[in-house]
Design a protein around this motif. Structure first.
Motif, PDB file in Angstrom:
ATOM      1  N   VAL A   4     -28.087 -50.548  83.715  1.00  0.00           N
ATOM      2  CA  VAL A   4     -28.556 -49.285  83.133  1.00  0.00           C
ATOM      3  C   VAL A   4     -28.094 -49.175  81.684  1.00  0.00           C
ATOM      4  O   VAL A   4     -28.868 -48.776  80.807  1.00  0.00           O
ATOM      5  CB  VAL A   4     -28.074 -48.080  83.983  1.00  0.00           C
ATOM      6  CG1 VAL A   4     -28.239 -46.770  83.230  1.00  0.00           C
ATOM      7  CG2 VAL A   4     -28.823 -48.038  85.304  1.00  0.00           C
ATOM      8  N   SER A   5     -26.853 -49.550  81.432  1.00  0.00           N
ATOM      9  CA  SER A   5     -26.333 -49.498  80.053  1.00  0.00           C
ATOM     10  C   SER A   5     -27.122 -50.410  79.125  1.00  0.00           C
ATOM     11  O   SER A   5     -27.522 -50.008  78.025  1.00  0.00           O
ATOM     12  CB  SER A   5     -24.859 -49.885  80.021  1.00  0.00           C
ATOM     13  OG  SER A   5     -24.096 -48.975  80.761  1.00  0.00           O
ATOM     14  N   ILE A   6     -27.347 -51.632  79.562  1.00  0.00           N
ATOM     15  CA  ILE A   6     -28.088 -52.599  78.739  1.00  0.00           C
ATOM     16  C   ILE A   6     -29.520 -52.127  78.503  1.00  0.00           C
ATOM     17  O   ILE A   6     -30.031 -52.172  77.374  1.00  0.00           O
ATOM     18  CB  ILE A   6     -28.057 -53.996  79.385  1.00  0.00           C
ATOM     19  CG1 ILE A   6     -26.639 -54.559  79.314  1.00  0.00           C
ATOM     20  CG2 ILE A   6     -29.051 -54.940  78.723  1.00  0.00           C
ATOM     21  CD1 ILE A   6     -26.411 -55.811  80.141  1.00  0.00           C
ATOM     22  N   LEU A   7     -30.165 -51.652  79.554  1.00  0.00           N
ATOM     23  CA  LEU A   7     -31.542 -51.167  79.409  1.00  0.00           C
ATOM     24  C   LEU A   7     -31.625 -49.954  78.493  1.00  0.00           C
ATOM     25  O   LEU A   7     -32.555 -49.828  77.690  1.00  0.00           O
ATOM     26  CB  LEU A   7     -32.139 -50.836  80.782  1.00  0.00           C
ATOM     27  CG  LEU A   7     -32.548 -52.023  81.623  1.00  0.00           C
ATOM     28  CD1 LEU A   7     -32.867 -51.580  83.055  1.00  0.00           C
ATOM     29  CD2 LEU A   7     -33.754 -52.725  81.008  1.00  0.00           C
ATOM     30  N   PHE A   8     -30.656 -49.057  78.605  1.00  0.00           N
ATOM     31  CA  PHE A   8     -30.670 -47.869  77.751  1.00  0.00           C
ATOM     32  C   PHE A   8     -30.437 -48.246  76.289  1.00  0.00           C
ATOM     33  O   PHE A   8     -31.098 -47.710  75.395  1.00  0.00           O
ATOM     34  CB  PHE A   8     -29.640 -46.847  78.229  1.00  0.00           C
ATOM     35  CG  PHE A   8     -29.865 -45.489  77.663  1.00  0.00           C
ATOM     36  CD1 PHE A   8     -30.862 -44.663  78.172  1.00  0.00           C
ATOM     37  CD2 PHE A   8     -29.092 -45.021  76.614  1.00  0.00           C
ATOM     38  CE1 PHE A   8     -31.089 -43.409  77.642  1.00  0.00           C
ATOM     39  CE2 PHE A   8     -29.299 -43.767  76.079  1.00  0.00           C
ATOM     40  CZ  PHE A   8     -30.299 -42.947  76.591  1.00  0.00           C
ATOM     41  N   ILE A   9     -29.521 -49.163  76.052  1.00  0.00           N
ATOM     42  CA  ILE A   9     -29.288 -49.645  74.680  1.00  0.00           C
ATOM     43  C   ILE A   9     -30.550 -50.311  74.145  1.00  0.00           C
ATOM     44  O   ILE A   9     -30.938 -50.094  72.987  1.00  0.00           O
ATOM     45  CB  ILE A   9     -28.081 -50.610  74.636  1.00  0.00           C
ATOM     46  CG1 ILE A   9     -26.788 -49.838  74.880  1.00  0.00           C
ATOM     47  CG2 ILE A   9     -28.026 -51.370  73.314  1.00  0.00           C
ATOM     48  CD1 ILE A   9     -25.573 -50.717  75.139  1.00  0.00           C
ATOM     49  N   ALA A  10     -31.204 -51.109  74.978  1.00  0.00           N
ATOM     50  CA  ALA A  10     -32.458 -51.755  74.560  1.00  0.00           C
ATOM     51  C   ALA A  10     -33.523 -50.714  74.247  1.00  0.00           C
ATOM     52  O   ALA A  10     -34.228 -50.823  73.231  1.00  0.00           O
ATOM     53  CB  ALA A  10     -32.947 -52.710  75.653  1.00  0.00           C
TER      54      ALA A  10
END
Length: 152
Positions: A112-118
């Motif tokens: 979720v963190s990686i996707l949100f940053i992306a």
């Protein structure tokens, strides 16, 4: 007591998912603005193209120059629309992961963190492209104002 009670875990996931849903609404509004601007550029393109065949050489050069500017604006608008759509899709995947993680009892924190940053990175790039399109547009208007000042 109500017939339908939401368990604490799912209620918490719904609370967490509200922020990305609001982000989706904002991206949707931004997409609406961008598609309207693109539509106006396309309309201007078509009107210039229609007038191009029956004009003299001096007018043709002016129209071709403006068509080049409109082409750059369309490219920036299309890029901003595509990137905004990608950001919205990434936010949707974030929401899906939040609920899937809760249902399957799997930690999705990193994903979720990686996707949100992306999603935010893609959205920033879309906004920069939008800014470039606005800059080209306002520069063109400024030139038109300067032309009007020289005629008076």
């Amino acid at each position: 007591m109500p017939d339908f009670v939401i368990p604490g875990d799912i209620a918490h996931v719904i609370q967490i998912a509200i922020a990305p849903v609001f982000l989706l609404a904002g991206i949707g509004a931004f997409l609406n603005v961008m598609t309207n601007r693109l539509g106006r550029v396309v309309d201007r393109w078509r009107s210039l193209e229609a007038e191009l065949s029956g004009c003299d050489d001096a007018r043709r050069r002016i129209y071709v120059t403006e068509l080049g500017i409109l082409d750059r604006r369309m490219a920036h608008s299309n890029r901003a629309i595509a990137l905004s759509t990608l950001a919205a899709l990434l936010v949707c995947v974030v929401i899906i992961f939040l609920f899937t993680g809760q249902l399957l009892h799997v930690s999705v924190t990193r994903a979720v963190s990686i996707l949100f940053i992306a999603a935010m990175s893609v959205l920033v790039t879309a906004l920069l492209s939008f800014l470039l399109e606005i800059r080209i547009s306002s520069r063109t208007l400024r030139v038109a104002r300067d032309t009007l000042k020289h005629r008076t």
